[in-house]
Motif scaffolding. Sequence first.
Motif, PDB file in Angstrom:
ATOM      1  N   LEU A   1     -67.927  12.912 -17.052  1.00 13.28           N
ATOM      2  CA  LEU A   1     -66.760  13.701 -16.649  1.00 13.28           C
ATOM      3  C   LEU A   1     -65.498  13.292 -17.404  1.00 13.28           C
ATOM      4  O   LEU A   1     -64.411  13.815 -17.141  1.00 13.28           O
ATOM      5  CB  LEU A   1     -66.525  13.551 -15.144  1.00 13.28           C
ATOM      6  N   GLY A   2     -65.636  12.351 -18.329  1.00 13.50           N
ATOM      7  CA  GLY A   2     -64.495  11.919 -19.129  1.00 13.50           C
ATOM      8  C   GLY A   2     -63.595  10.907 -18.453  1.00 13.50           C
ATOM      9  O   GLY A   2     -62.459  10.682 -18.887  1.00 13.50           O
ATOM     10  N   LYS A   3     -64.078  10.272 -17.392  1.00 12.67           N
ATOM     11  CA  LYS A   3     -63.295   9.245 -16.708  1.00 12.67           C
ATOM     12  C   LYS A   3     -63.337   7.936 -17.492  1.00 12.67           C
ATOM     13  O   LYS A   3     -64.242   7.697 -18.291  1.00 12.67           O
ATOM     14  CB  LYS A   3     -63.829   8.999 -15.294  1.00 12.67           C
ATOM     15  N   THR A   4     -62.357   7.083 -17.235  1.00 10.80           N
ATOM     16  CA  THR A   4     -62.340   5.738 -17.796  1.00 10.80           C
ATOM     17  C   THR A   4     -62.854   4.779 -16.727  1.00 10.80           C
ATOM     18  O   THR A   4     -62.317   4.729 -15.626  1.00 10.80           O
ATOM     19  CB  THR A   4     -60.913   5.333 -18.207  1.00 10.80           C
ATOM     20  N   VAL A   5     -63.916   4.047 -17.059  1.00 11.49           N
ATOM     21  CA  VAL A   5     -64.519   3.121 -16.098  1.00 11.49           C
ATOM     22  C   VAL A   5     -64.487   1.710 -16.683  1.00 11.49           C
ATOM     23  O   VAL A   5     -64.922   1.482 -17.813  1.00 11.49           O
ATOM     24  CB  VAL A   5     -65.969   3.509 -15.761  1.00 11.49           C
ATOM     25  N   ILE A   6     -63.962   0.770 -15.893  1.00 11.65           N
ATOM     26  CA  ILE A   6     -63.909  -0.639 -16.271  1.00 11.65           C
ATOM     27  C   ILE A   6     -64.550  -1.424 -15.137  1.00 11.65           C
ATOM     28  O   ILE A   6     -64.169  -1.250 -13.976  1.00 11.65           O
ATOM     29  CB  ILE A   6     -62.456  -1.112 -16.470  1.00 11.65           C
ATOM     30  N   LEU A   7     -65.541  -2.253 -15.446  1.00 11.87           N
ATOM     31  CA  LEU A   7     -66.222  -2.972 -14.377  1.00 11.87           C
ATOM     32  C   LEU A   7     -66.607  -4.382 -14.800  1.00 11.87           C
ATOM     33  O   LEU A   7     -66.712  -4.682 -15.992  1.00 11.87           O
ATOM     34  CB  LEU A   7     -67.467  -2.230 -13.904  1.00 11.87           C
ATOM     35  N   SER A   8     -66.802  -5.217 -13.803  1.00 16.18           N
ATOM     36  CA  SER A   8     -67.331  -6.555 -14.030  1.00 16.18           C
ATOM     37  C   SER A   8     -68.619  -6.690 -13.237  1.00 16.18           C
ATOM     38  O   SER A   8     -68.819  -6.007 -12.234  1.00 16.18           O
ATOM     39  CB  SER A   8     -66.334  -7.632 -13.579  1.00 16.18           C
ATOM     40  N   SER A   9     -69.481  -7.559 -13.698  1.00 16.03           N
ATOM     41  CA  SER A   9     -70.712  -7.852 -12.967  1.00 16.03           C
ATOM     42  C   SER A   9     -71.297  -9.153 -13.484  1.00 16.03           C
ATOM     43  O   SER A   9     -71.234  -9.449 -14.686  1.00 16.03           O
ATOM     44  CB  SER A   9     -71.729  -6.715 -13.136  1.00 16.03           C
ATOM     45  N   HIS A  10     -71.857  -9.943 -12.553  1.00 19.52           N
ATOM     46  CA  HIS A  10     -72.597 -11.134 -12.953  1.00 19.52           C
ATOM     47  C   HIS A  10     -74.053 -10.800 -13.241  1.00 19.52           C
ATOM     48  O   HIS A  10     -74.825 -11.670 -13.640  1.00 19.52           O
ATOM     49  CB  HIS A  10     -72.511 -12.202 -11.844  1.00 19.52           C
ATOM     50  N   ILE A  11     -74.425  -9.541 -13.023  1.00 21.87           N
ATOM     51  CA  ILE A  11     -75.792  -9.083 -13.286  1.00 21.87           C
ATOM     52  C   ILE A  11     -75.788  -8.370 -14.630  1.00 21.87           C
ATOM     53  O   ILE A  11     -75.377  -7.206 -14.734  1.00 21.87           O
ATOM     54  CB  ILE A  11     -76.289  -8.146 -12.168  1.00 21.87           C
ATOM     55  N   PHE A  12     -76.236  -9.057 -15.678  1.00 17.86           N
ATOM     56  CA  PHE A  12     -76.089  -8.522 -17.026  1.00 17.86           C
ATOM     57  C   PHE A  12     -76.849  -7.208 -17.201  1.00 17.86           C
ATOM     58  O   PHE A  12     -76.384  -6.313 -17.911  1.00 17.86           O
ATOM     59  CB  PHE A  12     -76.562  -9.538 -18.067  1.00 17.86           C
ATOM     60  N   VAL A  13     -78.004  -7.081 -16.556  1.00 22.61           N
ATOM     61  CA  VAL A  13     -78.777  -5.852 -16.718  1.00 22.61           C
ATOM     62  C   VAL A  13     -77.990  -4.651 -16.217  1.00 22.61           C
ATOM     63  O   VAL A  13     -78.144  -3.533 -16.741  1.00 22.61           O
ATOM     64  CB  VAL A  13     -80.147  -5.958 -16.000  1.00 22.61           C
ATOM     65  N   SER A  14     -77.128  -4.834 -15.223  1.00 17.44           N
ATOM     66  CA  SER A  14     -76.296  -3.745 -14.721  1.00 17.44           C
ATOM     67  C   SER A  14     -75.312  -3.293 -15.789  1.00 17.44           C
ATOM     68  O   SER A  14     -75.054  -2.097 -15.957  1.00 17.44           O
ATOM     69  CB  SER A  14     -75.545  -4.172 -13.462  1.00 17.44           C
ATOM     70  N   LEU A  15     -74.745  -4.246 -16.520  1.00 20.40           N
ATOM     71  CA  LEU A  15     -73.823  -3.917 -17.597  1.00 20.40           C
ATOM     72  C   LEU A  15     -74.564  -3.257 -18.752  1.00 20.40           C
ATOM     73  O   LEU A  15     -74.069  -2.304 -19.361  1.00 20.40           O
ATOM     74  CB  LEU A  15     -73.110  -5.179 -18.074  1.00 20.40           C
ATOM     75  N   ARG A  16     -75.743  -3.759 -19.062  1.00 18.95           N
ATOM     76  CA  ARG A  16     -76.531  -3.178 -20.143  1.00 18.95           C
ATOM     77  C   ARG A  16     -76.837  -1.705 -19.868  1.00 18.95           C
ATOM     78  O   ARG A  16     -76.805  -0.862 -20.770  1.00 18.95           O
ATOM     79  CB  ARG A  16     -77.841  -3.952 -20.309  1.00 18.95           C
ATOM     80  N   ASP A  17     -77.136  -1.396 -18.605  1.00 20.87           N
ATOM     81  CA  ASP A  17     -77.520  -0.033 -18.249  1.00 20.87           C
ATOM     82  C   ASP A  17     -76.344   0.936 -18.236  1.00 20.87           C
ATOM     83  O   ASP A  17     -76.541   2.150 -18.356  1.00 20.87           O
ATOM     84  CB  ASP A  17     -78.189  -0.022 -16.870  1.00 20.87           C
ATOM     85  N   THR A  18     -75.127   0.426 -18.060  1.00 19.52           N
ATOM     86  CA  THR A  18     -73.996   1.324 -17.852  1.00 19.52           C
ATOM     87  C   THR A  18     -72.938   1.290 -18.946  1.00 19.52           C
ATOM     88  O   THR A  18     -72.264   2.301 -19.180  1.00 19.52           O
ATOM     89  CB  THR A  18     -73.284   1.004 -16.516  1.00 19.52           C
ATOM     90  N   CYS A  19     -72.771   0.161 -19.617  1.00 15.09           N
ATOM     91  CA  CYS A  19     -71.594  -0.022 -20.482  1.00 15.09           C
ATOM     92  C   CYS A  19     -71.790   0.482 -21.910  1.00 15.09           C
ATOM     93  O   CYS A  19     -72.888   0.448 -22.467  1.00 15.09           O
ATOM     94  CB  CYS A  19     -71.205  -1.498 -20.529  1.00 15.09           C
ATOM     95  N   ASP A  20     -70.683   0.907 -22.487  1.00 16.42           N
ATOM     96  CA  ASP A  20     -70.631   1.242 -23.919  1.00 16.42           C
ATOM     97  C   ASP A  20     -70.125   0.053 -24.717  1.00 16.42           C
ATOM     98  O   ASP A  20     -70.449  -0.094 -25.899  1.00 16.42           O
ATOM     99  CB  ASP A  20     -69.697   2.437 -24.139  1.00 16.42           C
ATOM    100  N   VAL A  21     -69.326  -0.787 -24.076  1.00 15.14           N
ATOM    101  CA  VAL A  21     -68.753  -1.962 -24.729  1.00 15.14           C
ATOM    102  C   VAL A  21     -68.567  -3.039 -23.669  1.00 15.14           C
ATOM    103  O   VAL A  21     -68.343  -2.745 -22.497  1.00 15.14           O
ATOM    104  CB  VAL A  21     -67.403  -1.607 -25.401  1.00 15.14           C
ATOM    105  N   ILE A  22     -68.691  -4.309 -24.089  1.00 13.67           N
ATOM    106  CA  ILE A  22     -68.484  -5.436 -23.182  1.00 13.67           C
ATOM    107  C   ILE A  22     -67.480  -6.394 -23.802  1.00 13.67           C
ATOM    108  O   ILE A  22     -67.605  -6.785 -24.968  1.00 13.67           O
ATOM    109  CB  ILE A  22     -69.810  -6.182 -22.905  1.00 13.67           C
TER     110      ILE A  22
END
Length: 226
Positions: free
Chosen positions: A166-187
């Motif tokens: 939808l073109g939103k800006t999403v910024i997140l943190s997680s200690h579960i790396f697989v969660s970041l791998r599945d969702t992030c474009d950049v870390i």
Amino acid sequence: MIDIHALYKSYGKQTVLEDIHMSFMPGTVSGIVGKNGAGKTTLFKCISGLEAYSGELTSNYKSLKNHIGYLPTEPFFFAKITGREYLQLCLNAKGFSKTDFDLKNIFELPLDLYSSTYSTGMKKKLALTAILIQQNQVFILDEPFNGVDIQSNILINEIIHRLRSLGKTVILSSHIFVSLRDTCDVIHVLDQGRLMKTVTRDGFDALEHEMKDVMIEDRIDRLDLK
């Protein structure tokens, strides 16, 4: 777009963030990782307008904080407020009229019970529902997967993908790396308040191995498990 240039934050003589340079684009998901105390939550509060800082933070919005939905690690709730009343309060804060909360209750929460009776995971899902129905343009999610059941984690993961589409800006943190791998474009990697590196998808594997090496080192061997 959100641009951060030379951001600095301290509490007295203790420097928490130093010389932070980052950009967050619409339609992208950015992860922030680092050990406990690296400055992730403080950075989120600075972006959200909850903490004063020095440096420059600019965006395409006249008032950035009015377009942000911020999910803290431990959301705050008044003791005598039901889930339904909390959602209405959050809508009122953004100038929206009443909506069909039962229809939008995708986590199947007991909206007519006091939020103080909710479990940690239920509180997080209620707070997430609130910022979603506010129709924000920027979402800052501090450990959104922590303390939440596996079915809800899957749903949250898909919500993040939908927000990106939808073109939103999403910024997140997680200690579960697989969660970041599945969702992030950049870390972005923080360490002791400084930005150490920024990694795109093609470098996620190397970053995961590097983080494991740093965290594990010889610590397990020192336990002398038998």
